[in-house]
Design a protein around this motif. Sequence first.
Motif, mmCIF file in Angstrom:
data_model
loop_
_atom_site.group_PDB
_atom_site.id
_atom_site.type_symbol
_atom_site.label_atom_id
_atom_site.label_comp_id
_atom_site.label_asym_id
_atom_site.label_seq_id
_atom_site.Cartn_x
_atom_site.Cartn_y
_atom_site.Cartn_z
ATOM 1 N N UNK A 1 -11.548 3.109 -8.272
ATOM 2 C CA UNK A 1 -11.182 1.819 -7.694
ATOM 3 C C UNK A 1 -9.822 1.346 -8.206
ATOM 4 N N UNK A 2 -9.543 1.626 -9.442
ATOM 5 C CA UNK A 2 -8.239 1.287 -10.014
ATOM 6 C C UNK A 2 -7.245 2.357 -9.581
ATOM 7 N N UNK A 3 -6.325 2.010 -8.714
ATOM 8 C CA UNK A 3 -5.421 3.036 -8.171
ATOM 9 C C UNK A 3 -4.462 3.590 -9.217
ATOM 10 N N UNK A 4 -4.305 2.882 -10.333
ATOM 11 C CA UNK A 4 -3.468 3.399 -11.412
ATOM 12 C C UNK A 4 -4.119 4.612 -12.072
ATOM 13 N N UNK A 5 -5.457 4.713 -11.992
ATOM 14 C CA UNK A 5 -6.198 5.826 -12.576
ATOM 15 C C UNK A 5 -6.511 6.920 -11.556
ATOM 16 N N UNK B 1 0.826 -1.204 0.000
ATOM 17 C CA UNK B 1 0.000 0.000 0.000
ATOM 18 C C UNK B 1 0.861 1.256 0.000
ATOM 19 N N UNK B 2 0.323 2.324 -0.590
ATOM 20 C CA UNK B 2 1.037 3.597 -0.621
ATOM 21 C C UNK B 2 0.071 4.747 -0.386
ATOM 22 N N UNK B 3 0.503 5.985 -0.674
ATOM 23 C CA UNK B 3 -0.288 7.155 -0.322
ATOM 24 C C UNK B 3 -1.590 7.279 -1.108
ATOM 25 N N UNK B 4 -1.773 6.463 -2.137
ATOM 26 C CA UNK B 4 -3.038 6.491 -2.871
ATOM 27 C C UNK B 4 -4.203 6.008 -2.006
ATOM 28 N N UNK B 5 -3.885 5.281 -0.935
ATOM 29 C CA UNK B 5 -4.912 4.929 0.062
ATOM 30 C C UNK B 5 -5.405 6.196 0.747
ATOM 31 N N UNK B 6 -4.480 7.093 1.103
ATOM 32 C CA UNK B 6 -4.846 8.360 1.736
ATOM 33 C C UNK B 6 -5.617 9.246 0.767
ATOM 34 N N UNK B 7 -5.210 9.245 -0.504
ATOM 35 C CA UNK B 7 -5.936 10.016 -1.526
ATOM 36 C C UNK B 7 -7.389 9.568 -1.582
ATOM 37 N N UNK B 8 -7.613 8.273 -1.549
ATOM 38 C CA UNK B 8 -8.983 7.727 -1.563
ATOM 39 C C UNK B 8 -9.768 8.243 -0.352
ATOM 40 N N UNK C 1 -12.781 15.023 -6.341
ATOM 41 C CA UNK C 1 -13.115 14.018 -5.329
ATOM 42 C C UNK C 1 -13.406 12.672 -5.985
ATOM 43 N N UNK C 2 -14.131 12.721 -7.104
ATOM 44 C CA UNK C 2 -14.478 11.476 -7.791
ATOM 45 C C UNK C 2 -13.235 10.777 -8.334
ATOM 46 N N UNK C 3 -12.285 11.563 -8.849
ATOM 47 C CA UNK C 3 -11.063 10.966 -9.372
ATOM 48 C C UNK C 3 -10.213 10.370 -8.253
#
Length: 273
Positions: free
Chosen positions: A246-250, A206-213, A240-242
């Motif tokens: 669900x796909x963390x690459x996007x 896991x990385x900071x994209x969890x926090x972004x979500x 917010x939607x971006x």
Amino acid sequence: MFQKNIAGKTVLLKADCDFNFLNEFDNVFAVYDELTSGNICFGAEKNGRKYFLKYAGAQPKNYIGKPEKAIERLTNAAGLYETFKHEALANLVYTQEFPKGFLMVFDFIYSIPIGPLTLYKKQIHSLPLPIRLKMLDNVFDFFNSLSHRDYIAAGLSDSKFLFDIKKSTLKLSSINGFVKMPFQNTGRLQGSSVYLAPECYQNTMLDERVTVYSMGVLAMNVLGGALTGTDAKESLYYIAKKALYEDRALRIQSTEKFLKSWRKAVLNIPFNL
């Protein structure tokens, strides 16, 4: 079950526990013993100043773990509060160790949580938009600072985001679930399912994209219907939607990029809203 009478409330415990540390306070005005974290919390007053107390070491009726584990979690969290001092975080005044317990003492926050009760959400959504945007900016700034220090914001839930009624600010009351990056997830990350990105349920790094979500979820929860109606506010909605892809690459790839995009969109909102 053992029974304790504290501040006029009957507290049920799986084993007897010494709460003599409460004698240091002039008055105990609240008891929170329904938690599943292993902590028992109190509202207490001393010399005219009000505090919020978190104590680990007891065995509350709703806690299924061992008290030693709760003590370990609370002790580890204490270090995080010292590291991440921020206006968006509850202010830790002091800690105290006991032979079989650990106590954290915070300034008391006159607040309501942003959820999960519908009543609380309605109160938050009734606040003027500029106040809500300012609240969010402070928390987003805090989350961004976490990423810069290689931490992921986890263990989140609506009940842990407190609207400070006196100061019109949003504060996070618990950071016990925060984890250091890179973090190898092996099951389910701590926190409410609402705030967890899909990868938090996977055996993956896991990385900071969890926090972004989580930032995207918080934006939706605090702003609600205010995100639509004008081009400026709709731009916030799309950010917010971006953050919620669900796909963390996007997904938006960093808290820094989220914060910069968010602040740029906020500046385009007319002051007469």
